[in-house]
Design a protein around this motif. Sequence first.
Motif, short mmCIF file in Angstrom:
data_model
loop_
_atom_site.label_atom_id
_atom_site.label_comp_id
_atom_site.label_asym_id
_atom_site.label_seq_id
_atom_site.Cartn_x
_atom_site.Cartn_y
_atom_site.Cartn_z
N PHE A 1 0.80 -1.23 0.00
CA PHE A 1 0.00 0.00 0.00
C PHE A 1 0.83 1.28 0.00
CE2 PHE A 1 -2.77 -3.17 2.12
CZ PHE A 1 -3.77 -3.20 1.16
N GLY A 2 2.16 1.17 0.12
CA GLY A 2 3.00 2.37 0.15
C GLY A 2 3.11 3.00 -1.23
N LYS A 3 3.23 4.31 -1.25
CA LYS A 3 3.43 5.00 -2.52
C LYS A 3 4.79 5.69 -2.49
CE LYS A 3 1.11 9.21 -1.11
NZ LYS A 3 0.17 10.24 -1.43
N PRO A 4 5.44 5.79 -3.63
CA PRO A 4 6.76 6.43 -3.66
C PRO A 4 6.67 7.92 -3.33
CG PRO A 4 6.18 5.57 -5.84
CD PRO A 4 5.04 5.28 -4.92
N MET A 5 7.73 8.43 -2.71
CA MET A 5 7.76 9.85 -2.36
C MET A 5 8.20 10.68 -3.56
SD MET A 5 9.36 10.74 1.27
CE MET A 5 9.61 9.43 2.41
N GLU A 6 7.70 11.89 -3.60
CA GLU A 6 8.16 12.83 -4.62
C GLU A 6 9.53 13.36 -4.23
OE1 GLU A 6 6.48 13.54 -7.41
OE2 GLU A 6 4.90 12.14 -6.81
N GLU A 7 10.28 13.85 -5.20
CA GLU A 7 11.63 14.36 -4.92
C GLU A 7 11.60 15.56 -3.98
OE1 GLU A 7 14.21 14.94 -8.22
OE2 GLU A 7 13.58 13.10 -9.19
N GLU A 8 10.58 16.42 -4.11
CA GLU A 8 10.49 17.58 -3.24
C GLU A 8 10.28 17.16 -1.78
OE1 GLU A 8 8.12 17.32 -5.84
OE2 GLU A 8 9.35 18.39 -7.30
N GLN A 9 9.44 16.15 -1.59
CA GLN A 9 9.16 15.66 -0.24
C GLN A 9 10.41 15.00 0.35
OE1 GLN A 9 5.98 12.82 -0.07
NE2 GLN A 9 5.48 13.33 2.03
N GLN A 10 11.16 14.27 -0.47
CA GLN A 10 12.40 13.65 0.00
C GLN A 10 13.41 14.72 0.39
OE1 GLN A 10 13.83 11.04 -3.06
NE2 GLN A 10 12.38 9.42 -2.57
N LYS B 1 12.75 17.75 1.43
CA LYS B 1 12.29 18.38 2.66
C LYS B 1 12.65 17.52 3.88
CE LYS B 1 7.95 18.30 3.91
NZ LYS B 1 6.50 18.50 3.98
N TYR B 2 12.41 16.22 3.79
CA TYR B 2 12.74 15.34 4.90
C TYR B 2 14.25 15.24 5.11
CZ TYR B 2 7.91 13.75 5.27
OH TYR B 2 6.56 13.69 5.46
N ALA B 3 15.02 15.30 4.03
CA ALA B 3 16.47 15.22 4.15
C ALA B 3 17.03 16.41 4.91
CB ALA B 3 17.11 15.12 2.77
N LYS B 4 16.33 17.54 4.87
CA LYS B 4 16.77 18.71 5.61
C LYS B 4 16.36 18.63 7.08
CE LYS B 4 16.44 21.89 1.71
NZ LYS B 4 15.69 23.02 1.16
N ILE B 5 15.19 18.09 7.35
CA ILE B 5 14.62 18.11 8.69
C ILE B 5 15.15 16.97 9.57
CG2 ILE B 5 12.45 17.87 9.97
CD1 ILE B 5 11.08 19.27 7.65
N ILE B 6 15.32 15.78 9.01
CA ILE B 6 15.64 14.60 9.82
C ILE B 6 16.97 14.73 10.57
CG2 ILE B 6 16.24 12.14 9.65
CD1 ILE B 6 13.89 11.82 7.80
N PRO B 7 18.07 15.20 9.97
CA PRO B 7 19.31 15.33 10.76
C PRO B 7 19.15 16.27 11.96
CG PRO B 7 19.82 15.48 8.44
CD PRO B 7 18.33 15.49 8.56
N ILE B 8 18.38 17.33 11.80
CA ILE B 8 18.14 18.26 12.91
C ILE B 8 17.36 17.55 14.01
CG2 ILE B 8 17.00 20.40 13.58
CD1 ILE B 8 17.55 21.36 10.67
N LEU B 9 16.34 16.80 13.64
CA LEU B 9 15.54 16.08 14.64
C LEU B 9 16.36 15.01 15.36
CD1 LEU B 9 12.14 15.63 12.79
CD2 LEU B 9 12.68 17.20 14.64
N VAL B 10 17.23 14.33 14.64
CA VAL B 10 18.09 13.31 15.27
C VAL B 10 19.01 13.98 16.28
CG1 VAL B 10 19.96 11.68 14.84
CG2 VAL B 10 17.96 11.68 13.36
N PHE B 11 19.59 15.11 15.92
CA PHE B 11 20.48 15.83 16.84
C PHE B 11 19.72 16.27 18.08
CE2 PHE B 11 22.45 19.82 18.27
CZ PHE B 11 23.70 19.33 18.61
N VAL B 12 18.52 16.80 17.91
CA VAL B 12 17.72 17.25 19.06
C VAL B 12 17.37 16.07 19.96
CG1 VAL B 12 15.47 18.20 19.70
CG2 VAL B 12 16.80 19.29 17.91
#
Length: 57
Positions: free
Chosen positions: A24-33, A35-46
Amino acid sequence: MTLLMILAAVFGGIALMVILGERFGKPMEEEQQAKYAKIIPILVFVMLIAGLIKALV
């Protein structure tokens, strides 16, 4: 025996998540990827800092 039951339940849950995610999963769009690539390292650090503070207190 209890450990084997827990491991079987964890394995079954992970297998179920993989099967349902593939079906049931759908592939992510490049823009969404991007966006997540920018946010996830910050969240991991926090989260690492929060865990360190929690362990010290």
